[in-house]
Write a protein that holds these residues in place. Sequence first.
Motif, PDB file in Angstrom:
ATOM      1  N   PRO A   2      -0.405  -2.926   7.528  1.00 61.09           N
ATOM      2  CA  PRO A   2       0.863  -3.629   7.808  1.00 61.09           C
ATOM      3  C   PRO A   2       2.017  -2.909   7.401  1.00 61.09           C
ATOM      4  N   VAL A   3       3.009  -3.225   8.026  1.00 56.65           N
ATOM      5  CA  VAL A   3       4.536  -2.739   7.819  1.00 56.65           C
ATOM      6  C   VAL A   3       4.746  -2.752   6.206  1.00 56.65           C
ATOM      7  N   SER A   4       4.478  -4.371   5.886  1.00 48.25           N
ATOM      8  CA  SER A   4       4.670  -4.630   4.278  1.00 48.25           C
ATOM      9  C   SER A   4       4.710  -3.666   3.223  1.00 48.25           C
ATOM     10  N   ARG A   5       3.378  -3.481   3.028  1.00 51.75           N
ATOM     11  CA  ARG A   5       3.284  -2.545   1.780  1.00 51.75           C
ATOM     12  C   ARG A   5       3.823  -1.154   2.084  1.00 51.75           C
ATOM     13  N   SER A   6       3.786  -0.396   2.905  1.00 51.83           N
ATOM     14  CA  SER A   6       4.424   0.784   3.071  1.00 51.83           C
ATOM     15  C   SER A   6       5.805   0.541   2.897  1.00 51.83           C
ATOM     16  N   PHE A   7       6.306  -0.329   3.615  1.00 51.15           N
ATOM     17  CA  PHE A   7       8.047  -0.598   3.508  1.00 51.15           C
ATOM     18  C   PHE A   7       8.394  -0.637   2.137  1.00 51.15           C
ATOM     19  N   LEU A   8       7.657  -1.363   1.426  1.00 47.33           N
ATOM     20  CA  LEU A   8       8.054  -1.956   0.008  1.00 47.33           C
ATOM     21  C   LEU A   8       8.138  -0.525  -0.778  1.00 47.33           C
ATOM     22  N   LEU A   9       7.046  -0.049  -0.865  1.00 47.51           N
ATOM     23  CA  LEU A   9       6.898   1.244  -1.572  1.00 47.51           C
ATOM     24  C   LEU A   9       8.051   2.254  -1.326  1.00 47.51           C
ATOM     25  N   VAL A  10       8.220   2.463  -0.334  1.00 47.03           N
ATOM     26  CA  VAL A  10       9.163   3.755   0.271  1.00 47.03           C
ATOM     27  C   VAL A  10      10.652   2.967  -0.064  1.00 47.03           C
ATOM     28  N   ALA A  11      11.004   1.583   0.551  1.00 51.77           N
ATOM     29  CA  ALA A  11      12.256   1.178   0.215  1.00 51.77           C
ATOM     30  C   ALA A  11      12.669   1.058  -1.205  1.00 51.77           C
ATOM     31  N   LEU A  12      11.762   0.667  -2.048  1.00 49.63           N
ATOM     32  CA  LEU A  12      12.061   0.475  -3.481  1.00 49.63           C
ATOM     33  C   LEU A  12      11.799   1.663  -4.405  1.00 49.63           C
ATOM     34  N   VAL A  13      11.583   2.728  -4.058  1.00 49.89           N
ATOM     35  CA  VAL A  13      11.503   3.838  -4.935  1.00 49.89           C
ATOM     36  C   VAL A  13      10.130   4.442  -4.736  1.00 49.89           C
ATOM     37  N   ALA A  14       8.986   4.137  -5.231  1.00 52.84           N
ATOM     38  CA  ALA A  14       7.733   4.598  -5.518  1.00 52.84           C
ATOM     39  C   ALA A  14       6.332   5.137  -4.933  1.00 52.84           C
ATOM     40  N   GLU A  86      -1.899  12.902  -8.863  1.00 53.53           N
ATOM     41  CA  GLU A  86      -0.702  12.154  -8.328  1.00 53.53           C
ATOM     42  C   GLU A  86      -0.974  10.933  -7.623  1.00 53.53           C
ATOM     43  N   GLY A  87      -0.285   9.859  -7.448  1.00 57.25           N
ATOM     44  CA  GLY A  87      -0.358   8.523  -6.864  1.00 57.25           C
ATOM     45  C   GLY A  87       0.535   8.534  -5.628  1.00 57.25           C
ATOM     46  N   GLY A  88       0.499   7.612  -4.996  1.00 59.42           N
ATOM     47  CA  GLY A  88       1.557   7.382  -3.742  1.00 59.42           C
ATOM     48  C   GLY A  88       0.830   6.683  -2.459  1.00 59.42           C
ATOM     49  N   ASP A  89       0.033   5.707  -2.825  1.00 61.24           N
ATOM     50  CA  ASP A  89      -0.053   4.731  -1.678  1.00 61.24           C
ATOM     51  C   ASP A  89      -1.112   5.445  -0.719  1.00 61.24           C
ATOM     52  N   PHE A  90      -1.137   4.721   0.580  1.00 64.62           N
ATOM     53  CA  PHE A  90      -2.209   5.361   1.321  1.00 64.62           C
ATOM     54  C   PHE A  90      -1.980   4.710   2.856  1.00 64.62           C
ATOM     55  N   CYS A  91      -2.715   5.511   3.733  1.00 63.06           N
ATOM     56  CA  CYS A  91      -2.435   4.876   5.402  1.00 63.06           C
ATOM     57  C   CYS A  91      -3.773   4.636   5.613  1.00 63.06           C
ATOM     58  N   THR A  92      -3.907   3.917   6.761  1.00 62.97           N
ATOM     59  CA  THR A  92      -5.264   3.261   7.144  1.00 62.97           C
ATOM     60  C   THR A  92      -5.464   3.601   8.796  1.00 62.97           C
ATOM     61  N   ASP A  93      -4.638   3.751   9.355  1.00 64.07           N
ATOM     62  CA  ASP A  93      -4.541   3.957  10.743  1.00 64.07           C
ATOM     63  C   ASP A  93      -3.643   4.827  11.351  1.00 64.07           C
ATOM     64  N   ALA A  94      -3.788   5.247  12.545  1.00 57.62           N
ATOM     65  CA  ALA A  94      -2.757   5.939  13.458  1.00 57.62           C
ATOM     66  C   ALA A  94      -1.235   5.634  13.048  1.00 57.62           C
ATOM     67  N   VAL A  95      -0.965   4.377  13.502  1.00 59.24           N
ATOM     68  CA  VAL A  95       0.398   3.670  13.103  1.00 59.24           C
ATOM     69  C   VAL A  95       0.938   4.019  11.808  1.00 59.24           C
ATOM     70  N   SER A  96       0.154   3.517  10.808  1.00 60.78           N
ATOM     71  CA  SER A  96       0.805   3.327   9.607  1.00 60.78           C
ATOM     72  C   SER A  96       0.658   4.788   9.071  1.00 60.78           C
ATOM     73  N   CYS A  97      -0.214   6.056   9.256  1.00 64.58           N
ATOM     74  CA  CYS A  97       0.201   7.174   9.014  1.00 64.58           C
ATOM     75  C   CYS A  97       1.289   7.791   9.501  1.00 64.58           C
ATOM     76  N   GLU A  98       1.710   7.388  10.942  1.00 61.81           N
ATOM     77  CA  GLU A  98       2.679   7.983  11.449  1.00 61.81           C
ATOM     78  C   GLU A  98       4.122   7.600  10.813  1.00 61.81           C
ATOM     79  N   ARG A  99       3.927   6.236  10.337  1.00 59.74           N
ATOM     80  CA  ARG A  99       5.240   5.760   9.515  1.00 59.74           C
ATOM     81  C   ARG A  99       5.395   6.381   8.180  1.00 59.74           C
ATOM     82  N   ARG A 100       4.054   6.666   7.419  1.00 57.89           N
ATOM     83  CA  ARG A 100       4.123   7.455   6.242  1.00 57.89           C
ATOM     84  C   ARG A 100       4.606   8.851   6.413  1.00 57.89           C
ATOM     85  N   LYS A 101       4.360   9.384   7.552  1.00 58.35           N
ATOM     86  CA  LYS A 101       4.695  10.787   7.869  1.00 58.35           C
ATOM     87  C   LYS A 101       6.264  10.885   7.833  1.00 58.35           C
TER      88      LYS A 101
END
Length: 481
Positions: A2-14, A86-101
């Motif tokens: 989902p957008v939520s987890r990736s958005f939170l971690l990037v938008a709020l620092v971490a 090192e840490g830093g979340d993850f992605c689980t499908d093409a959409v979330s990986c593209e967002r992570r990129k």
Amino acid sequence: MPVSRSFLLVALVALLPASGVFARSLRSERSIGSGQSSSVYVRRLLTNDCSQEHQYPTCNDGSPSGYYLQRPNPASPGTAWVIYLEGGDFCTDAVSCERRKLLAPGHMSSNGWGLLRVPGSTSLQGIMAADPRVNPHLHTANKVYIPYCSSDLWSGTSRNATDGVVFSGALILRAVIADLIQREDLASATRIAFSGSSAGGIGVLLHIDYLKRELAAAGATGVYVQGLMDSAWYAHDPATCTPQLSEESKRKHCLDANIIQQMKDGYQFWSGDVPQTCSKAGSTPWLCYIASVLRPSVTSDIFVFQWLYDSYFASSTEIPRLLAEGAEISSLQYHNAAQKINSISSMVRRSMRMYDQRHLNNSHITVVVLPTCFSHARLLLDSWTAPMPRDTTLAEIVDCHYANAIGMPDASMHDGRCGRRAFYKHSCRNSVVENSACQHFGNIPVYQQLEAAIAELPAVASTDCQAAEERLAENYQFLTG
């Protein structure tokens, strides 16, 4: 995802030894393993060429994986090592990986890695620092920093791209370990602090037994491998969490269904590899990413540092969705989010007690530190030498854990303060604002509001809290005999 987890971690620092063509293709921009001293971290890329029979694993985008190495005095090499994932979340499908990129390209590629990293920089503080004032017990250790560029919780085993992305986290770590054993004589170490924060902490728990097996195969004797797991403890009880369970009980004992689904999707998307000791014990493989499920099947000693109100828990609330939508967040919504974070915190506490009751007498040392704070990760912060509950520091507790594990006399360590002491700490009040051990989020409004909402929650019933603390204080301590 989902957008939520990736958005939170990037938008709020971490795997394979680095010999023959492997050794010739591993490129180090500056040699520091052959008697040349260096106080900086030097990049080593695991670079492939067409002549190789076997290929090194790569980052998500196909760029070379690798690591940074610091040998303070190679002419007289020390036998203590720190290896940090090192840490830093993850992605689980093409959409979330593209967002992570787009939002976190540094966690998918090595193209932005510099030739050198200087101690004291943002990623090399705390346990990786060379300054004895910041890192009093490990500043002279040889240090390895492994950047996270696989987006798979260090578990992927795919060399071929899935939807244009390669997931090789487990293979990368195995290749680095093989290289360190061959080129840097890692097997001669006497102490290895195998550490990681967040996703890196999960990687530590997944791979610490593998590291010990590889060292033994290389002839290592007398080495103590200390697992340091920072801010990576999620809790879930598969035996209790059945479809028939009431919603109230699910909130108490079970991770959110969407998080479980993400782990399942990730395991399949990455060709994930988890210890067979966990999956053969009856656990669904992807649940082995959850620390409370995986830990009982790991034979190595583990030190757990976990903020009681980890800010990552906020990814399970509605706050990330509201942020992504640009909505104004009301006091009630912050309150509901705080209650959800508190519920996850309660699951973490209960999982410690369940682990205690089921496994403590039959397993290796586990030390747990749970400050009552709303925060995330600490090993790479200079504040790891700041005062903690019971008048000690995280740096000291880590060193005491090592001393007790190898049977070092108490009187020889930290003025005799490393004996049978419990370092579990949970206040019976939600004192996240007043607690001096907490590291606050400065001027980030969303985190400030969440922290304040947690502090306003009703205090835990004193009798329940006292009983829980006494139980954990009795068992989660240094076991000296």
